[in-house]
Design a protein around this motif. Sequence first.
Motif, PDB file in Angstrom:
ATOM      1  N   MET A   1      -8.456 -30.617 -18.951  1.00 10.93           N
ATOM      2  CA  MET A   1      -8.752 -31.198 -17.645  1.00 10.93           C
ATOM      3  C   MET A   1      -7.458 -31.625 -16.957  1.00 10.93           C
ATOM      4  O   MET A   1      -7.323 -31.484 -15.742  1.00 10.93           O
TER       5      MET A   1
ATOM      6  N   GLU B   1      -4.693 -30.122 -17.276  1.00  6.41           N
ATOM      7  CA  GLU B   1      -4.141 -28.868 -16.798  1.00  6.41           C
ATOM      8  C   GLU B   1      -4.825 -28.432 -15.506  1.00  6.41           C
ATOM      9  O   GLU B   1      -4.178 -28.009 -14.548  1.00  6.41           O
ATOM     10  N   ALA B   2      -6.148 -28.525 -15.499  1.00  6.09           N
ATOM     11  CA  ALA B   2      -6.897 -28.133 -14.303  1.00  6.09           C
ATOM     12  C   ALA B   2      -6.478 -28.990 -13.111  1.00  6.09           C
ATOM     13  O   ALA B   2      -6.372 -28.500 -11.985  1.00  6.09           O
ATOM     14  N   CYS B   3      -6.229 -30.265 -13.366  1.00  2.31           N
ATOM     15  CA  CYS B   3      -5.765 -31.166 -12.310  1.00  2.31           C
ATOM     16  C   CYS B   3      -4.435 -30.684 -11.748  1.00  2.31           C
ATOM     17  O   CYS B   3      -4.237 -30.639 -10.534  1.00  2.31           O
TER      18      CYS B   3
END
Lengths: 327, 134
Positions: free
Chosen positions: B111, B113-115
């Motif tokens: 998450m 990383e996704a951010c």
Amino acid sequence: MAHNNYNGYAGDSMEVESTGPKVTVREVEPGRCDFVLQSCSLAFANSIRRVMLAEIPTIAIDLVDFEINTTVLPDEFLAHRLGLIPLNSVNVAKDLQYTRDCTNCDDHCDQCSVTLRLHVKCTSPENLHVFAKDLMIVDGRNDDIGRPVLKDAARNGPLIAKLRKGQELKLSCIAKKGIAKEHAKWAPSAAIGFEYDPNNKLKHTDYWYEVDAKDEWPVDQKNAEWESEETAADASFDPDVQPSAFFFDLESVGIIEPDDIVHQGVSVLQTKLAEVISGLGSSDHGLNGGVSPDPYEPAPADGYAYGARGGTTPYGATAYGSNGFGY
Amino acid sequence: MSVNGDTSMADGEHETEVMEPGDEEDILLGGTPKLVVLRGATTHAVSFQIEKEDHTLGNSLRYFINKNPDVEFCGYTIPHPSETKMNIRIQTWEDTGTTAFDALRKGLEDMIEACDVVSEKFTEARDEFEKSKA
């Protein structure tokens, strides 16, 4: 750490390859930003929305000390109005401390607060209008944090009170860092429009109608056109279809620029995640750690009991009633 | 760690805290640790209690953890609206080497990383928009 070669996006055809989420900015104007977030889950998009609404630190007046108030408005009333005045919050996240965490002072100081003063007296027969521009920063920090934001044409800022001849208002305010989860006065965004599936193809909602739902319900045309053509309205409900595009319309209060709100929102979310990772510990700890108190047992009297001093909230202690200010 | 998940926690006498109290690096929020492992945990099935989190983190974290094919079940709840606690339950398949702890960590890292990607992509999109306007 044990892993298969799962990369975080496997097994979900909704995710676009390994490139991950996609962002398109559609419209920008002062204080507003309209963008579309694609190829991510509803859960994730909603987290970003929530964090931008309520968890970005900003600065707002928190304590007001009245010396003279001969206006028709009671102290509490004015204190509440003062709290809602937008104060410049650019760089608050990194350049300003939370007063409760400040190691530099016992009460408050330049590193964790901004002091504003107001002293006005009406001497003319005409009513005197007191505006946010009349708030003067005391011993300013050498940045713009805490300066009242004046966006109107006349550069007055919000109207605080009106004074009749002979009435006087003298007060000092302490502005502190906080988040909107604790009090809405710390909100950086005025409103965030959030929508997915404007044509209701996924049937996540069921419109009430008299004759025809299409005629009777408003549709955001811009969003509706973004999505591909509508499918047959009577197609059956498929629970496996996932929404693919999330339409954000972010409106700033003016204390932080909208693009900064997005970046800060994401970084606040990352901080939350990092905190949990660090709480999880660094190594293979297994289950043999220390014994923790039962989370469902009552808290120790000197522990975290919220409201112990009449002025704490789960999101941070406020000094209401704990010192001479109290409004 | 044993695959069958048999641990010293089997008697369920105590809660387990992942962090040792008194560690300098403890994240303590008003005296409570950020993360606690709830009673009855085994290696592959753990309920965590996270302090001062809500649906903002809970729902998307649940989603990211569920995407891991080694995860059999993941769900979250906010047991009481007046308490700022969020419980998250993770069960991983017992024939995999992924423990519930690994799955949680992996979910958190994914998450983050996704951010990063969203933040980057937003900057790109904004610059592109400004360029197209100029």
